[in-house]
Design a protein around this motif. Structure first.
Motif, PDB file in Angstrom:
ATOM      1  N   LEU A   1       9.901  -6.623  -4.228  1.00 31.12           N
ATOM      2  CA  LEU A   1       8.564  -6.368  -3.678  1.00 31.12           C
ATOM      3  C   LEU A   1       8.686  -5.481  -2.438  1.00 31.12           C
ATOM      4  N   TYR A   2       7.920  -4.402  -2.422  1.00 25.16           N
ATOM      5  CA  TYR A   2       7.821  -3.573  -1.220  1.00 25.16           C
ATOM      6  C   TYR A   2       6.451  -3.818  -0.615  1.00 25.16           C
ATOM      7  N   TYR A   3       6.412  -3.917   0.691  1.00 25.45           N
ATOM      8  CA  TYR A   3       5.121  -4.180   1.336  1.00 25.45           C
ATOM      9  C   TYR A   3       5.033  -3.469   2.675  1.00 25.45           C
ATOM     10  N   ARG A   4       3.800  -3.233   3.084  1.00 27.09           N
ATOM     11  CA  ARG A   4       3.533  -2.558   4.358  1.00 27.09           C
ATOM     12  C   ARG A   4       3.459  -3.606   5.461  1.00 27.09           C
TER      13      ARG A   4
ATOM     14  N   ARG B   1      -1.539 -12.260  -4.597  1.00 29.93           N
ATOM     15  CA  ARG B   1      -2.814 -11.822  -5.172  1.00 29.93           C
ATOM     16  C   ARG B   1      -3.934 -11.925  -4.135  1.00 29.93           C
ATOM     17  N   ASP B   2      -3.924 -12.991  -3.368  1.00 25.99           N
ATOM     18  CA  ASP B   2      -4.937 -13.140  -2.311  1.00 25.99           C
ATOM     19  C   ASP B   2      -4.839 -11.976  -1.315  1.00 25.99           C
ATOM     20  N   VAL B   3      -3.612 -11.686  -0.912  1.00 24.15           N
ATOM     21  CA  VAL B   3      -3.417 -10.626   0.085  1.00 24.15           C
ATOM     22  C   VAL B   3      -3.856  -9.268  -0.495  1.00 24.15           C
ATOM     23  N   ALA B   4      -3.471  -9.036  -1.753  1.00 22.02           N
ATOM     24  CA  ALA B   4      -3.842  -7.766  -2.393  1.00 22.02           C
ATOM     25  C   ALA B   4      -5.362  -7.642  -2.510  1.00 22.02           C
ATOM     26  N   ARG B   5      -6.001  -8.765  -2.848  1.00 22.00           N
ATOM     27  CA  ARG B   5      -7.469  -8.751  -2.940  1.00 22.00           C
ATOM     28  C   ARG B   5      -8.091  -8.469  -1.576  1.00 22.00           C
ATOM     29  N   TYR B   6      -7.519  -9.092  -0.562  1.00 24.15           N
ATOM     30  CA  TYR B   6      -8.069  -8.927   0.783  1.00 24.15           C
ATOM     31  C   TYR B   6      -8.022  -7.444   1.197  1.00 24.15           C
ATOM     32  N   PHE B   7      -6.897  -6.797   0.956  1.00 19.40           N
ATOM     33  CA  PHE B   7      -6.741  -5.417   1.443  1.00 19.40           C
ATOM     34  C   PHE B   7      -7.379  -4.377   0.515  1.00 19.40           C
TER      35      PHE B   7
ATOM     36  N   ASN C   1      -3.741   6.790   7.482  1.00 19.71           N
ATOM     37  CA  ASN C   1      -3.157   7.954   6.803  1.00 19.71           C
ATOM     38  C   ASN C   1      -4.231   8.884   6.250  1.00 19.71           C
ATOM     39  N   ASP C   2      -5.355   8.310   5.875  1.00 19.60           N
ATOM     40  CA  ASP C   2      -6.485   9.134   5.428  1.00 19.60           C
ATOM     41  C   ASP C   2      -7.770   8.323   5.637  1.00 19.60           C
ATOM     42  N   ALA C   3      -8.881   8.972   5.321  1.00 25.21           N
ATOM     43  CA  ALA C   3     -10.168   8.317   5.572  1.00 25.21           C
ATOM     44  C   ALA C   3     -10.664   7.534   4.356  1.00 25.21           C
ATOM     45  N   GLU C   4      -9.872   7.544   3.291  1.00 25.13           N
ATOM     46  CA  GLU C   4     -10.308   6.904   2.045  1.00 25.13           C
ATOM     47  C   GLU C   4      -9.908   5.430   2.018  1.00 25.13           C
ATOM     48  N   PRO C   5     -10.620   4.627   1.233  1.00 22.62           N
ATOM     49  CA  PRO C   5     -10.201   3.231   1.066  1.00 22.62           C
ATOM     50  C   PRO C   5      -8.842   3.152   0.363  1.00 22.62           C
ATOM     51  N   ASP C   6      -8.113   2.113   0.663  1.00 18.11           N
ATOM     52  CA  ASP C   6      -6.783   1.942   0.076  1.00 18.11           C
ATOM     53  C   ASP C   6      -6.772   0.753  -0.885  1.00 18.11           C
ATOM     54  N   SER C   7      -5.614   0.544  -1.481  1.00 19.31           N
ATOM     55  CA  SER C   7      -5.505  -0.490  -2.516  1.00 19.31           C
ATOM     56  C   SER C   7      -4.624  -1.643  -2.059  1.00 19.31           C
ATOM     57  N   GLY C   8      -4.675  -2.713  -2.865  1.00 25.76           N
ATOM     58  CA  GLY C   8      -3.797  -3.841  -2.607  1.00 25.76           C
ATOM     59  C   GLY C   8      -2.445  -3.643  -3.273  1.00 25.76           C
ATOM     60  N   MET C   9      -2.470  -3.427  -4.589  1.00 22.96           N
ATOM     61  CA  MET C   9      -1.219  -3.304  -5.357  1.00 22.96           C
ATOM     62  C   MET C   9      -1.281  -2.054  -6.221  1.00 22.96           C
ATOM     63  N   VAL C  10      -0.168  -1.354  -6.336  1.00 26.82           N
ATOM     64  CA  VAL C  10      -0.119  -0.259  -7.303  1.00 26.82           C
ATOM     65  C   VAL C  10       0.955  -0.588  -8.345  1.00 26.82           C
ATOM     66  N   LEU C  11       0.626  -0.285  -9.607  1.00 30.64           N
ATOM     67  CA  LEU C  11       1.510  -0.615 -10.726  1.00 30.64           C
ATOM     68  C   LEU C  11       1.752   0.636 -11.570  1.00 30.64           C
ATOM     69  N   HIS C  12       2.900   0.697 -12.238  1.00 32.70           N
ATOM     70  CA  HIS C  12       3.130   1.788 -13.198  1.00 32.70           C
ATOM     71  C   HIS C  12       3.033   1.194 -14.599  1.00 32.70           C
ATOM     72  N   LEU C  13       1.931   1.481 -15.264  1.00 35.29           N
ATOM     73  CA  LEU C  13       1.616   0.759 -16.500  1.00 35.29           C
ATOM     74  C   LEU C  13       1.560   1.638 -17.742  1.00 35.29           C
ATOM     75  N   LYS C  14       1.954   2.889 -17.625  1.00 41.33           N
ATOM     76  CA  LYS C  14       1.810   3.792 -18.776  1.00 41.33           C
ATOM     77  C   LYS C  14       2.635   3.298 -19.969  1.00 41.33           C
ATOM     78  N   VAL C  15       2.017   3.331 -21.121  1.00 40.05           N
ATOM     79  CA  VAL C  15       2.714   2.906 -22.338  1.00 40.05           C
ATOM     80  C   VAL C  15       3.848   3.889 -22.635  1.00 40.05           C
TER      81      VAL C  15
ATOM     82  N   GLY D   1       1.015   5.910   1.382  1.00 43.57           N
ATOM     83  CA  GLY D   1       0.377   4.887   2.203  1.00 43.57           C
ATOM     84  C   GLY D   1      -0.907   4.354   1.617  1.00 43.57           C
ATOM     85  N   LYS D   2      -1.035   4.419   0.278  1.00 43.51           N
ATOM     86  CA  LYS D   2      -2.314   4.057  -0.324  1.00 43.51           C
ATOM     87  C   LYS D   2      -2.380   2.606  -0.808  1.00 43.51           C
ATOM     88  N   SER D   3      -1.248   1.904  -0.815  1.00 42.12           N
ATOM     89  CA  SER D   3      -1.323   0.505  -1.247  1.00 42.12           C
ATOM     90  C   SER D   3      -0.422  -0.355  -0.369  1.00 42.12           C
ATOM     91  N   VAL D   4      -0.814  -1.617  -0.247  1.00 41.10           N
ATOM     92  CA  VAL D   4      -0.025  -2.549   0.563  1.00 41.10           C
ATOM     93  C   VAL D   4       1.263  -2.913  -0.167  1.00 41.10           C
TER      94      VAL D   4
END
Lengths: 432, 315
Positions: free
Chosen positions: A77-80, A112-118, A126-140, A219-222
């Motif tokens: 797990l990598y986290y900010r 999951r709680d923390v990811a939901r919170y953020f 890093n930018d003015a846009e909203p960020d995410s909780g978790m990022v996944l690589h899900l491509k088939v 810097g877009k996901s926790v």
């Protein structure tokens, strides 16, 4: 590679393989055994003793050495850290969820709680846009199913002292090759992953490693949970804005897991994380058709030497990830120092958590067993497609895993149930 | 027969050998492996032998030890077992096959008519006097020359949902199963509409001006001109273009391979894509051959029906 081996062409002296190919090459005698060469002392020095037992098992077949040390794969797990340790967020999180913001989360449920919170908040500058909780690589067809493997181990593996019919098994029942992939533990894990997916960008269903890693490095996901490459790429300031704020930890435990023996879920008082060697741990294997195995081995061994291996793991673009004693710090039982990493451009804080995360992952008491039997690629492909269908909302978790189990049976029958059972038992260390 | 008459057969030989080697043999062999379970293995034994110089003396290393070389002996072991129609029966019980058939049918049913319609409309437009027509025409046909795999990757960046050029639309081009299939259709339409356009334009320009003049004198409107004059006259061309596009579209592979990987799930896994994975990823060659024959039969039926219709119409 397989065409070359099956047809006996012998065009190549060696292959860089993922450990999941062993089932297709080792029993058939396509791999050259290297123990004698290691012991001869005539070549650049490295030994299997530099590997954790979990990784050594992936480089050998029935006790014989085949693979030469190179890469070590496992998901952590990598986290900010800055986000999780921000007092404002700590207060707001506690007010919303009723407990202290954990850094890092000890269980998937906390994560999951923390990811939901953020998720959806602009929690960094890093930018003015909203960020995410978790990022996944899900491509088939890429690395999506590995996420499921690493995460579901905590839900679906029943811990025990040794491998039995019900303990420390994940893929098949080791007495008859009945798929376990649709067990209630696996299903709950997939439902959890579907839930976790909601805390990241919807587009990640079509993302492979590059896109997901880039998202985290910008810097877009926790959180991201992935391979060692992420930790070293965090240090590459040409593509990362999070150097010094890229902490790592072993993947969380689950506060409940499925007991295959009783057929019930168990609530763990002290949830224990499950280690993994998810991925390929890509390394060199010499073809048994090679007329120059010594010269080939010499090159592979050169790349396995302490200094080369350490250097490779310190530079993200090599694709070589840490897992050997050369790369762990002295305080972790290894031989490397923080200064060596800092000299290679690393942040000292990042190094300590990164190497500790891998130390904990590869030496965990309970490990996700690795699938190394003929047809592994086909089993995984079926799983991958069904997981992707579940993540994109085409199928429910139960339906996706039931379909996987149903489709696995004819593969086992086609390859040969008895031979598969024998290879599976050997691969996971099961004894009657 | 004089040798000078026989020499014509000599000139035919390269083509005959080519067809036998690269069409007839693969066709026959794939049929064979569809009915047999073939297990191929190579047994390997190794030995080390002394290296000898030209005089037959052992070659020594720097340390004075005799140098050796490796000899690898290979013994091919191939067994085949007749399995009858097993692989063909699997086709009917495999949910992935039915899904791939559905994906391919939707793709063909949507992409090919769109290509024909757009190609025809563009051809009508370019059949007029347009400013810069030669240059525009050249630009229009550029997509035909692009490699489908490269096109797939190009559109992967265009459809990229987080920051791609179309990201502002908020459309899940690649992450939603329905949109992903639509994206594949869109890319194929982009690439192959120019082909239809080019052929239709050539056909339109081959029509004599008198036809247009006569129709105008008879009071035909623009719609009448298209529906009652041009479409009937272009029917043979439309049939041929439709046939070519159908045969090609049924083999859809490259674009989903590069753009979506067949996903999400198997939402864009075409029939050829599935056959490719079965044969070359999982080495289930018998089943992959059965799949390929399934496609061949489908294409042959379609082509036969088309040609029959053509013969009925035009003799």
């Amino acid at each position: 590679m397989m065409l070359d081996l099956r047809n006996g062409t012998g065009e190549y002296d060696a292959f860089m393989v993922g450990a999941f190919w062993y089932g297709d090459i080792a029993p058939q005698g396509y791999a050259f055994e290297i123990d004698e060469l290691i012991d001869s002392g005539d070549y650049p020095a490295w030994t299997y003793d530099d590997m954790p037992p979990s990784l050594k098992a992936l480089h050998t077949w029935e006790g014989a050495g085949i693979g030469v040390l190179n890469d070590a794969d496992g998901q952590v797990l990598y986290y900010r850290k800055s986000a999780l340790e921000n007092p404002e967020h700590q207060d707001a999180f506690k007010a919303e969820y009723g407990y202290d913001l954990p850094s890092p989360p000890a269980t998937w449920q906390q994560l999951r709680d923390v990811a939901r919170y953020f998720n959806g908040k602009n929690w960094d500058d890093n930018d003015a846009e909203p960020d995410s909780g978790m990022v996944l690589h899900l491509k088939v067809g890429e690395q999506g199913h590995y996420h499921f493997q690493s995460l579901s181990a905590s839900f679906a593996v029943t811990p025990g002292d040794k491998v039995t019919q019900h303990h420390n098994v994940y893929w098949f029942d080791p007495t008859d090759m009945t798929p376990l992939i649709n067990s209630p533990g696996h299903v709950k894990a997939l439902e959890f992953l579907q839930d976790l997916h909601q805390t990241g960008p919807a587009a990640q269903v079509g993302w492979s490693l590059g896109e997901a890693w880039d998202y985290f490095l910008r810097g877009k996901s926790v959180f991201v949970f992935s391979w060692g490459d992420v930790g070293s790429l965090c240090q590459d300031t040409s593509r990362s804005v999070i150097q010094g704020d890229c902490a790592a930890a072993i993947l969380p435990a689950s506060d409940e897991y499925y007991d295959h023996e009783t057929g019930e879920f168990v609530t763990a008082e002290n949830p224990v994380p499950v280690g993994n060697t998810t991925g390929g741990s890509w390394h060199g294997v010499i073809s048994n058709f090679s007329e120059n195995p010594e010269a080939t081995y010499s090159l592979l061994a050169l790349m396995a030497m302490k200094d080369v291996s350490l250097w490779n793991s310190q530079h993200g673009w090599t694709g070589v990830d840490p897992g050997y004693s050369y790369q762990f710090l002295e305080s972790q039982g290894g031989t490397a120092s923080v200064e060596q990493y800092v000299g290679a451009g690393w942040d000292a804080g990042d190094v300590k958590t990164y190497t500790q995360a891998y130390r904990d992952t590869f030496y965990a008491d309970t490990m996700l067993t690795y699938l190394r039997i003929p047809g592994t690629f086909e089993y995984w492909d079926i799983l991958d497609k069904n997981l992707s269908a579940a993540m994109s909302g085409e199928k429910t978790a139960q339906q996706a895993l039931d379909d996987t189990a149903t489709a696995w049976e004819p593969v086992t029958d086609r390859i040969g149930r008895d031979s598969q059972l024998k290879d599976y038992q050997a691969a996971i260390g099961y004894e009657d | 027969m004089r040798w000078t008459s026989r020499v014509r057969f000599l000139f035919l030989m390269p083509a005959v050998i080519w067809v036998l080697a690269f069409t007839v043999f693969p066709l026959g062999y794939s049929l064979y492996i569809a009915f047999y379970k073939i297990e191929q293995k190579v047994e390997i034994t190794r030995e080390k032998v002394p290296m000898l110089d030209e005089a037959g003396e052992p070659v020594l290393s720097k340390s004075g030890k005799p140098r050796t070389k490796n000899i690898v002996h290979k013994k091919e072991i191939s067994t085949s077992e007749f399995v009858g129609g097993f692989n063909f029966r699997r086709l009917f019980n495999d949910p992935q096959v039915w899904s791939a058939v559905k994906v391919t049918a939707i793709f063909v049913g949507a992409a090919v008519p769109m290509q024909l319609a757009l190609g025809f409309l563009l051809a009508l437009l370019f059949n007029q006097h347009l400013f810069g027509r030669p240059a525009l025409r050249a630009v229009m046909i550029l997509p035909i020359f692009a490699t489908p795999i490269a096109v797939g990757y190009l559109f992967f960046t265009i459809f990229y949902e987080e920051g791609g050029p179309l990201g502002f639309l908020g459309i899940p081009f690649l992450s939603n199963p329905d949109w992903a299939l639509f994206s594949v259709i869109l890319v194929d339409v982009w690439q192959w509409t120019p082909f239809c356009f080019l052929v239709f334009l050539a056909a339109l320009q081959g029509l004599p001006d008198e036809l247009y003049e006569a129709a105008r004198i008879d009071g035909a409107s623009a719609i009448d001109m298209i529906t009652k004059v041009l479409l009937p006259l272009l029917q043979p061309t439309i049939f041929i273009v439709l046939l070519l596009r159908l045969a090609e579209a049924l083999k859809l592979f490259d674009i989903p391979f590069a753009l979506t990987g067949g996903g999400p799930g198997i939402a864009t896994q075409s029939y050829s894509f599935l056959a490719f994975r079965t044969g070359l990823r999982f080495f289930d060659l018998g089943y992959a051959s059965a799949m390929a024959y399934g496609l061949l039969i489908a294409v042959m039926i379609i082509v036969t029906l088309f040609f029959r219709r053509l013969r009925e119409t035009y003799g």
